[in-house]
Design a protein around this motif. Structure first.
Motif, PDB file in Angstrom:
ATOM      1  N   THR A 157       3.550   1.570  -2.767  1.00  0.00           N
ATOM      2  CA  THR A 157       2.114   1.690  -2.496  1.00  0.00           C
ATOM      3  C   THR A 157       1.521   0.346  -2.091  1.00  0.00           C
ATOM      4  O   THR A 157       0.757   0.260  -1.122  1.00  0.00           O
ATOM      5  N   ILE A 158       1.866  -0.701  -2.810  1.00  0.00           N
ATOM      6  CA  ILE A 158       1.354  -2.039  -2.490  1.00  0.00           C
ATOM      7  C   ILE A 158       1.775  -2.435  -1.082  1.00  0.00           C
ATOM      8  O   ILE A 158       0.959  -2.898  -0.281  1.00  0.00           O
ATOM      9  N   LEU A 159       3.054  -2.255  -0.762  1.00  0.00           N
ATOM     10  CA  LEU A 159       3.538  -2.632   0.567  1.00  0.00           C
ATOM     11  C   LEU A 159       2.897  -1.784   1.659  1.00  0.00           C
ATOM     12  O   LEU A 159       2.549  -2.294   2.724  1.00  0.00           O
ATOM     13  N   TYR A 160       2.717  -0.510   1.398  1.00  0.00           N
ATOM     14  CA  TYR A 160       2.093   0.394   2.373  1.00  0.00           C
ATOM     15  C   TYR A 160       0.658  -0.028   2.669  1.00  0.00           C
ATOM     16  O   TYR A 160       0.247  -0.118   3.827  1.00  0.00           O
ATOM     17  N   ILE A 161      -0.100  -0.312   1.610  1.00  0.00           N
ATOM     18  CA  ILE A 161      -1.496  -0.718   1.779  1.00  0.00           C
ATOM     19  C   ILE A 161      -1.577  -2.058   2.496  1.00  0.00           C
ATOM     20  O   ILE A 161      -2.387  -2.248   3.412  1.00  0.00           O
ATOM     21  N   MET A 162      -0.733  -2.992   2.098  1.00  0.00           N
ATOM     22  CA  MET A 162      -0.745  -4.309   2.750  1.00  0.00           C
ATOM     23  C   MET A 162      -0.388  -4.192   4.227  1.00  0.00           C
ATOM     24  O   MET A 162      -1.026  -4.803   5.077  1.00  0.00           O
ATOM     25  N   GLU A 163       0.635  -3.412   4.515  1.00  0.00           N
ATOM     26  CA  GLU A 163       1.063  -3.259   5.903  1.00  0.00           C
ATOM     27  C   GLU A 163      -0.045  -2.641   6.750  1.00  0.00           C
ATOM     28  O   GLU A 163      -0.327  -3.098   7.856  1.00  0.00           O
ATOM     29  N   GLY A 164      -0.711  -1.620   6.209  1.00  0.00           N
ATOM     30  CA  GLY A 164      -1.812  -0.996   6.932  1.00  0.00           C
ATOM     31  C   GLY A 164      -2.963  -1.959   7.152  1.00  0.00           C
ATOM     32  O   GLY A 164      -3.555  -2.004   8.234  1.00  0.00           O
TER      33      GLY A 164
END
Length: 113
Positions: A30-37
């Motif tokens: 979730t953290i990586l997904y949000i950061m990437e977005g």
């Protein structure tokens, strides 16, 4: 009336102090997904000024990606035994494309709400 008191920390602020935290793989994802977005649309991260050597924002983001992706990658390198599920009472065979389509149609029909 509640009076507010000024917070005076007893420990000196250090933004480079490392912490050990426990996160699930889902939380890391979730953290990586949000950061990437966020970073894909972030002008600051993509600008030449933020890619300079003294930029802390892009370096911090890159370090977070490196650490979080690395810990998950390391887990799977260490635990790379494939999961083998055996069903002794089932004989397995590949479905033909036609059979697969029929199974999909049955599943859709049976699960329509």
């Amino acid at each position: 009336m509640i009076s507010k008191k000024l917070f005076k920390p007893s420990v000196k602020e250090d933004l480079n102090r490392p912490y050990n935290v426990t996160l699930t793989e889902g939380q890391i994802s979730t953290i990586l997904y949000i950061m990437e977005g966020y970073l894909q649309g972030c002008d600051d991260y993509n600008s030449v000024a933020y890619q300079s050597e003294d930029d802390t924002f892009s370096k911090d983001c890159d370090k977070i990606f490196f650490e979080l992706e690395g810990v998950v990658d390391t887990f799977y390198k260490v635990n790379n035994d494939p999961l083998i599920v055996k069903f002794p009472d089932v004989s397995y065979r590949e479905l033909t494309p036609f059979e697969e389509e029929i199974e999909i149609q049955k599943y859709i029909r049976d699960n329509e709400d």
